[in-house]
Scaffold this motif. Sequence first.
Motif, PDB file in Angstrom:
ATOM      1  N   VAL A   9       0.898  -1.172   0.065  1.00  0.00           N
ATOM      2  CA  VAL A   9       0.024   0.036  -0.077  1.00  0.00           C
ATOM      3  C   VAL A   9       1.066   1.071  -0.264  1.00  0.00           C
ATOM      4  CG1 VAL A   9      -1.641   1.179   1.485  1.00  0.00           C
ATOM      5  CG2 VAL A   9      -1.893  -1.144   1.218  1.00  0.00           C
ATOM      6  N   PHE A  10       1.943   1.505   0.986  1.00  0.00           N
ATOM      7  CA  PHE A  10       2.860   2.501   1.060  1.00  0.00           C
ATOM      8  C   PHE A  10       3.565   2.681  -0.300  1.00  0.00           C
ATOM      9  CE2 PHE A  10       1.096   3.753   4.790  1.00  0.00           C
ATOM     10  CZ  PHE A  10       1.838   4.755   5.489  1.00  0.00           C
ATOM     11  N   GLY A  11       3.964   1.482  -0.724  1.00  0.00           N
ATOM     12  CA  GLY A  11       4.881   1.441  -2.000  1.00  0.00           C
ATOM     13  C   GLY A  11       3.813   2.274  -2.957  1.00  0.00           C
ATOM     14  N   ALA A  12       2.657   1.827  -3.230  1.00  0.00           N
ATOM     15  CA  ALA A  12       1.823   2.235  -4.354  1.00  0.00           C
ATOM     16  C   ALA A  12       1.522   3.677  -4.210  1.00  0.00           C
ATOM     17  CB  ALA A  12       0.566   1.267  -4.469  1.00  0.00           C
ATOM     18  N   VAL A  13       1.217   4.041  -2.856  1.00  0.00           N
ATOM     19  CA  VAL A  13       0.980   5.581  -2.507  1.00  0.00           C
ATOM     20  C   VAL A  13       2.358   6.349  -3.178  1.00  0.00           C
ATOM     21  CG1 VAL A  13       0.554   7.233  -0.748  1.00  0.00           C
ATOM     22  CG2 VAL A  13      -0.529   5.177  -0.978  1.00  0.00           C
ATOM     23  N   TYR A  14       3.522   5.971  -2.591  1.00  0.00           N
ATOM     24  CA  TYR A  14       4.757   6.668  -2.653  1.00  0.00           C
ATOM     25  C   TYR A  14       5.056   6.757  -4.236  1.00  0.00           C
ATOM     26  CZ  TYR A  14       6.196   8.173   1.778  1.00  0.00           C
ATOM     27  OH  TYR A  14       6.492   8.804   3.186  1.00  0.00           O
ATOM     28  N   VAL A  15       4.795   5.785  -5.097  1.00  0.00           N
ATOM     29  CA  VAL A  15       4.870   5.726  -6.513  1.00  0.00           C
ATOM     30  C   VAL A  15       3.856   6.786  -7.219  1.00  0.00           C
ATOM     31  CG1 VAL A  15       4.805   4.683  -8.689  1.00  0.00           C
ATOM     32  CG2 VAL A  15       5.826   3.564  -6.808  1.00  0.00           C
ATOM     33  N   VAL A  16       2.906   6.629  -6.675  1.00  0.00           N
ATOM     34  CA  VAL A  16       1.676   7.661  -7.374  1.00  0.00           C
ATOM     35  C   VAL A  16       1.811   9.213  -6.916  1.00  0.00           C
ATOM     36  CG1 VAL A  16      -0.700   8.459  -7.229  1.00  0.00           C
ATOM     37  CG2 VAL A  16       0.078   5.979  -7.622  1.00  0.00           C
ATOM     38  N   VAL A  17       2.351   9.440  -5.655  1.00  0.00           N
ATOM     39  CA  VAL A  17       2.742  10.706  -5.149  1.00  0.00           C
ATOM     40  C   VAL A  17       4.110  11.249  -6.094  1.00  0.00           C
ATOM     41  CG1 VAL A  17       3.775  11.981  -3.292  1.00  0.00           C
ATOM     42  CG2 VAL A  17       1.698  10.595  -2.948  1.00  0.00           C
ATOM     43  N   GLY A  18       4.966  10.512  -6.289  1.00  0.00           N
ATOM     44  CA  GLY A  18       6.166  10.696  -7.050  1.00  0.00           C
ATOM     45  C   GLY A  18       5.790  11.333  -8.218  1.00  0.00           C
ATOM     46  N   ALA A  23       4.079  15.929 -12.341  1.00  0.00           N
ATOM     47  CA  ALA A  23       2.988  16.671 -13.040  1.00  0.00           C
ATOM     48  C   ALA A  23       3.307  17.977 -12.503  1.00  0.00           C
ATOM     49  CB  ALA A  23       1.877  15.980 -12.945  1.00  0.00           C
ATOM     50  N   VAL A  24       3.515  18.367 -11.330  1.00  0.00           N
ATOM     51  CA  VAL A  24       3.659  19.796 -10.837  1.00  0.00           C
ATOM     52  C   VAL A  24       4.909  20.402 -11.389  1.00  0.00           C
ATOM     53  CG1 VAL A  24       3.940  20.849  -8.830  1.00  0.00           C
ATOM     54  CG2 VAL A  24       2.176  19.354  -8.886  1.00  0.00           C
ATOM     55  N   GLY A  55       9.015   4.001  -2.874  1.00  0.00           N
ATOM     56  CA  GLY A  55       7.749   3.385  -3.403  1.00  0.00           C
ATOM     57  C   GLY A  55       7.880   1.915  -4.262  1.00  0.00           C
ATOM     58  N   ALA A  56       8.932   2.220  -5.175  1.00  0.00           N
ATOM     59  CA  ALA A  56       9.498   1.035  -5.889  1.00  0.00           C
ATOM     60  C   ALA A  56      10.097  -0.181  -5.043  1.00  0.00           C
ATOM     61  CB  ALA A  56      10.209   1.480  -7.069  1.00  0.00           C
ATOM     62  N   ALA A  57      10.722   0.487  -4.261  1.00  0.00           N
ATOM     63  CA  ALA A  57      11.506  -0.478  -3.236  1.00  0.00           C
ATOM     64  C   ALA A  57      10.632  -1.180  -2.355  1.00  0.00           C
ATOM     65  CB  ALA A  57      12.565   0.227  -2.271  1.00  0.00           C
ATOM     66  N   TRP A  58       9.567  -0.257  -1.859  1.00  0.00           N
ATOM     67  CA  TRP A  58       8.580  -1.156  -1.163  1.00  0.00           C
ATOM     68  C   TRP A  58       7.681  -1.998  -1.743  1.00  0.00           C
ATOM     69  CZ3 TRP A  58       7.064   3.838   2.002  1.00  0.00           C
ATOM     70  CH2 TRP A  58       7.554   3.623   3.383  1.00  0.00           C
ATOM     71  N   LEU A  59       7.513  -1.835  -3.066  1.00  0.00           N
ATOM     72  CA  LEU A  59       6.645  -2.669  -3.969  1.00  0.00           C
ATOM     73  C   LEU A  59       7.425  -3.976  -4.196  1.00  0.00           C
ATOM     74  CD1 LEU A  59       4.909  -0.267  -6.457  1.00  0.00           C
ATOM     75  CD2 LEU A  59       3.682  -1.606  -4.677  1.00  0.00           C
ATOM     76  N   VAL A  60       8.783  -3.879  -4.300  1.00  0.00           N
ATOM     77  CA  VAL A  60       9.638  -4.884  -4.895  1.00  0.00           C
ATOM     78  C   VAL A  60       9.710  -5.881  -3.614  1.00  0.00           C
ATOM     79  CG1 VAL A  60      11.914  -5.792  -5.332  1.00  0.00           C
ATOM     80  CG2 VAL A  60      10.898  -4.077  -6.601  1.00  0.00           C
ATOM     81  N   ALA A  61       9.899  -5.271  -2.417  1.00  0.00           N
ATOM     82  CA  ALA A  61       9.994  -6.047  -1.053  1.00  0.00           C
ATOM     83  C   ALA A  61       8.786  -6.692  -0.511  1.00  0.00           C
ATOM     84  CB  ALA A  61      10.397  -4.921  -0.001  1.00  0.00           C
ATOM     85  N   SER A  62       7.416  -5.995  -1.079  1.00  0.00           N
ATOM     86  CA  SER A  62       6.336  -6.665  -0.684  1.00  0.00           C
ATOM     87  C   SER A  62       5.984  -8.096  -1.089  1.00  0.00           C
ATOM     88  CB  SER A  62       4.984  -5.924  -1.229  1.00  0.00           C
ATOM     89  OG  SER A  62       4.907  -5.794  -2.569  1.00  0.00           O
ATOM     90  N   ARG A  63       6.886  -8.535  -1.827  1.00  0.00           N
ATOM     91  CA  ARG A  63       6.913 -10.022  -2.358  1.00  0.00           C
ATOM     92  C   ARG A  63       7.057 -10.996  -1.325  1.00  0.00           C
ATOM     93  NH1 ARG A  63      10.281  -9.459  -7.669  1.00  0.00           N
ATOM     94  NH2 ARG A  63       8.964  -8.287  -8.764  1.00  0.00           N
TER      95      ARG A  63
END
Length: 130
Positions: A9-18, A23-24, A55-63
Amino acid sequence: MQARRFAMVFGAVYVVVGLLGFAVTGLESFATTSGDKLILFGVNPLHNLVHVAVGAAWLVASRTESAARLVSALIGAGYLVVGVIGLFIAGGGSELNILNLNQPDNLLHFASALAALYFGLASRPTTATA
């Protein structure tokens, strides 16, 4: 399972926020302090890149649960350090503020650090019961 879910969840949120941060800010003024904000939070391209990488590190680690716990603990420690440093450089126009940090960023970094440290250090793997 708790640390894996947290990391996902935090990985996805951080990727989206980045990505929203890009865009800003676009890609100009890569590591400078500016008035660019995503809602209340100061951003610049370097800050956005850090969010995508974390975020990518968290997503990879979520395995796996063990990887999610380790990465969460490391990221939590890192965000704790960033929060403390941010207290001294945020919003003051310091040349050291290469992430364009402001006080709302500091609060969010401390909150992220506490959550990550909890799931990295305090959560324990659960065993399935029959």
